[in-house]
Write a protein that holds these residues in place. Sequence first.
Motif, PDB file in Angstrom:
ATOM      1  N   ALA A  18       0.864  -1.176   0.000  1.00 12.21           N
ATOM      2  CA  ALA A  18       0.000   0.000   0.000  1.00 12.21           C
ATOM      3  C   ALA A  18       0.901   1.227   0.000  1.00 12.21           C
ATOM      4  O   ALA A  18       2.083   1.152   0.359  1.00 12.21           O
ATOM      5  CB  ALA A  18      -0.913   0.003   1.220  1.00 12.21           C
ATOM      6  N   SER A  19       0.338   2.370  -0.395  1.00  9.24           N
ATOM      7  CA  SER A  19       1.153   3.578  -0.457  1.00  9.24           C
ATOM      8  C   SER A  19       0.339   4.812  -0.084  1.00  9.24           C
ATOM      9  O   SER A  19      -0.900   4.776  -0.022  1.00  9.24           O
ATOM     10  CB  SER A  19       1.750   3.738  -1.851  1.00  9.24           C
ATOM     11  N   TYR A  20       1.062   5.896   0.141  1.00  9.21           N
ATOM     12  CA  TYR A  20       0.476   7.201   0.445  1.00  9.21           C
ATOM     13  C   TYR A  20       1.406   8.251  -0.145  1.00  9.21           C
ATOM     14  O   TYR A  20       2.629   8.165   0.017  1.00  9.21           O
ATOM     15  CB  TYR A  20       0.369   7.402   1.960  1.00  9.21           C
ATOM     16  N   GLY A  21       0.835   9.219  -0.840  1.00 10.45           N
ATOM     17  CA  GLY A  21       1.643  10.278  -1.428  1.00 10.45           C
ATOM     18  C   GLY A  21       1.198  11.645  -0.962  1.00 10.45           C
ATOM     19  O   GLY A  21       0.001  11.884  -0.752  1.00 10.45           O
ATOM     20  N   GLY A  66       7.615  10.232   8.212  1.00  6.18           N
ATOM     21  CA  GLY A  66       6.294  10.186   8.835  1.00  6.18           C
ATOM     22  C   GLY A  66       5.216   9.660   7.908  1.00  6.18           C
ATOM     23  O   GLY A  66       4.202   9.119   8.377  1.00  6.18           O
ATOM     24  N   PHE A  67       5.435   9.780   6.601  1.00  9.42           N
ATOM     25  CA  PHE A  67       4.444   9.264   5.649  1.00  9.42           C
ATOM     26  C   PHE A  67       4.380   7.737   5.687  1.00  9.42           C
ATOM     27  O   PHE A  67       3.356   7.143   5.347  1.00  9.42           O
ATOM     28  CB  PHE A  67       4.718   9.771   4.233  1.00  9.42           C
ATOM     29  N   ILE A  68       5.479   7.109   6.114  1.00 11.87           N
ATOM     30  CA  ILE A  68       5.464   5.649   6.311  1.00 11.87           C
ATOM     31  C   ILE A  68       4.470   5.309   7.417  1.00 11.87           C
ATOM     32  O   ILE A  68       3.663   4.382   7.292  1.00 11.87           O
ATOM     33  CB  ILE A  68       6.876   5.125   6.652  1.00 11.87           C
ATOM     34  N   SER A  69       4.518   6.078   8.497  1.00 12.07           N
ATOM     35  CA  SER A  69       3.584   5.874   9.598  1.00 12.07           C
ATOM     36  C   SER A  69       2.141   6.023   9.130  1.00 12.07           C
ATOM     37  O   SER A  69       1.253   5.297   9.599  1.00 12.07           O
ATOM     38  CB  SER A  69       3.889   6.862  10.726  1.00 12.07           C
ATOM     39  N   THR A  70       1.908   6.945   8.200  1.00 15.71           N
ATOM     40  CA  THR A  70       0.560   7.121   7.642  1.00 15.71           C
ATOM     41  C   THR A  70       0.078   5.825   6.999  1.00 15.71           C
ATOM     42  O   THR A  70      -1.058   5.398   7.218  1.00 15.71           O
ATOM     43  CB  THR A  70       0.549   8.262   6.613  1.00 15.71           C
ATOM     44  N   VAL A  71       0.947   5.202   6.204  1.00 15.66           N
ATOM     45  CA  VAL A  71       0.558   3.943   5.554  1.00 15.66           C
ATOM     46  C   VAL A  71       0.282   2.871   6.610  1.00 15.66           C
ATOM     47  O   VAL A  71      -0.762   2.206   6.575  1.00 15.66           O
ATOM     48  CB  VAL A  71       1.627   3.452   4.560  1.00 15.66           C
ATOM     49  N   LEU A  72       1.194   2.727   7.565  1.00 17.35           N
ATOM     50  CA  LEU A  72       1.042   1.673   8.571  1.00 17.35           C
ATOM     51  C   LEU A  72      -0.228   1.854   9.393  1.00 17.35           C
ATOM     52  O   LEU A  72      -0.935   0.884   9.677  1.00 17.35           O
ATOM     53  CB  LEU A  72       2.257   1.650   9.501  1.00 17.35           C
ATOM     54  N   GLY A  73      -0.530   3.077   9.766  1.00 15.55           N
ATOM     55  CA  GLY A  73      -1.656   3.318  10.658  1.00 15.55           C
ATOM     56  C   GLY A  73      -3.007   3.466   9.987  1.00 15.55           C
ATOM     57  O   GLY A  73      -4.040   3.375  10.654  1.00 15.55           O
ATOM     58  N   THR A  74      -3.002   3.665   8.655  1.00 13.47           N
ATOM     59  CA  THR A  74      -4.287   3.890   7.984  1.00 13.47           C
ATOM     60  C   THR A  74      -4.573   2.938   6.832  1.00 13.47           C
ATOM     61  O   THR A  74      -5.723   2.841   6.401  1.00 13.47           O
ATOM     62  CB  THR A  74      -4.385   5.335   7.436  1.00 13.47           C
ATOM     63  N   THR A 101       6.110   9.678  -2.092  1.00 14.40           N
ATOM     64  CA  THR A 101       5.210   8.525  -1.998  1.00 14.40           C
ATOM     65  C   THR A 101       5.867   7.489  -1.101  1.00 14.40           C
ATOM     66  O   THR A 101       6.955   6.998  -1.402  1.00 14.40           O
ATOM     67  CB  THR A 101       4.929   7.920  -3.383  1.00 14.40           C
ATOM     68  N   ALA A 102       5.200   7.204   0.012  1.00 13.74           N
ATOM     69  CA  ALA A 102       5.652   6.159   0.930  1.00 13.74           C
ATOM     70  C   ALA A 102       5.004   4.853   0.504  1.00 13.74           C
ATOM     71  O   ALA A 102       3.789   4.785   0.325  1.00 13.74           O
ATOM     72  CB  ALA A 102       5.265   6.500   2.362  1.00 13.74           C
ATOM     73  N   LYS A 103       5.824   3.825   0.330  1.00 14.08           N
ATOM     74  CA  LYS A 103       5.321   2.510  -0.062  1.00 14.08           C
ATOM     75  C   LYS A 103       5.736   1.490   0.986  1.00 14.08           C
ATOM     76  O   LYS A 103       6.905   1.440   1.383  1.00 14.08           O
ATOM     77  CB  LYS A 103       5.859   2.092  -1.427  1.00 14.08           C
ATOM     78  N   VAL A 104       4.775   0.704   1.427  1.00  8.95           N
ATOM     79  CA  VAL A 104       5.007  -0.345   2.417  1.00  8.95           C
ATOM     80  C   VAL A 104       4.662  -1.679   1.770  1.00  8.95           C
ATOM     81  O   VAL A 104       3.624  -1.807   1.116  1.00  8.95           O
ATOM     82  CB  VAL A 104       4.131  -0.104   3.670  1.00  8.95           C
ATOM     83  N   GLU A 105       5.554  -2.656   1.950  1.00  5.65           N
ATOM     84  CA  GLU A 105       5.316  -3.991   1.395  1.00  5.65           C
ATOM     85  C   GLU A 105       5.602  -5.045   2.450  1.00  5.65           C
ATOM     86  O   GLU A 105       6.627  -4.982   3.136  1.00  5.65           O
ATOM     87  CB  GLU A 105       6.205  -4.224   0.177  1.00  5.65           C
ATOM     88  N   VAL A 106       4.702  -6.009   2.569  1.00  4.14           N
ATOM     89  CA  VAL A 106       4.871  -7.101   3.521  1.00  4.14           C
ATOM     90  C   VAL A 106       5.999  -8.008   3.031  1.00  4.14           C
ATOM     91  O   VAL A 106       5.956  -8.512   1.912  1.00  4.14           O
ATOM     92  CB  VAL A 106       3.560  -7.917   3.685  1.00  4.14           C
ATOM     93  N   ARG A 107       7.013  -8.193   3.896  1.00  3.50           N
ATOM     94  CA  ARG A 107       8.154  -9.060   3.570  1.00  3.50           C
ATOM     95  C   ARG A 107       8.107 -10.392   4.301  1.00  3.50           C
ATOM     96  O   ARG A 107       8.549 -11.408   3.786  1.00  3.50           O
ATOM     97  CB  ARG A 107       9.472  -8.351   3.913  1.00  3.50           C
ATOM     98  N   GLU A 108       7.605 -10.368   5.536  1.00  2.00           N
ATOM     99  CA  GLU A 108       7.583 -11.595   6.345  1.00  2.00           C
ATOM    100  C   GLU A 108       6.463 -11.484   7.375  1.00  2.00           C
ATOM    101  O   GLU A 108       6.209 -10.399   7.899  1.00  2.00           O
ATOM    102  CB  GLU A 108       8.927 -11.774   7.056  1.00  2.00           C
ATOM    103  N   ILE A 109       5.836 -12.603   7.662  1.00  2.00           N
ATOM    104  CA  ILE A 109       4.795 -12.670   8.683  1.00  2.00           C
ATOM    105  C   ILE A 109       5.259 -13.662   9.747  1.00  2.00           C
ATOM    106  O   ILE A 109       5.655 -14.789   9.423  1.00  2.00           O
ATOM    107  CB  ILE A 109       3.450 -13.122   8.070  1.00  2.00           C
TER     108      ILE A 109
END
Length: 142
Positions: A18-21, A66-74, A101-109
């Motif tokens: 997911a991402s946020y810009g 801080g935009f990374i935190s936006t992705v994680l929290g929302t 643009t902050a992009k977060v990708e799941v690498r490991e669970i």
Amino acid sequence: MNGLKGLYLEDLVVGQSASYGKTVTETDIVMFAGMSGDTNPVHLNQDYAETTMFEGRIAHGMLSAGFISTVLGTRLPGPGTIYLSQSLQFKAPVRIGDTVTAKVEVREIIAAKKRAILETNCYVGDRCVIAGEAVVMVPSRA
């Protein structure tokens, strides 16, 4: 996912992203300086900033992070996620008018610990300006 509940651990899959810009403005930088207390002139004073290696003002690195935190929290995993750790490598400056643009990708669970390891990067266009990794605790249905 609704506004009050994010994804559960069981909803996550490796590769999910997911991402946020956001376009960084003068107001963002001034407000971040006031809120954080970081009044380094490289962020606030053009004359000073022109004498640095950046040859002009740059945004606070933590503003973009801080935009990374936006992705994680929302968005991913979303509301209910608890930040446990974050590593960051600042690779290039962000300037007023840049869209980050902050992009977060799941690498490991890590199901047994209800944790996920996420790649957390920020980009201006195709250029990676921050590279990192986060560990978060994610609510479980169980």
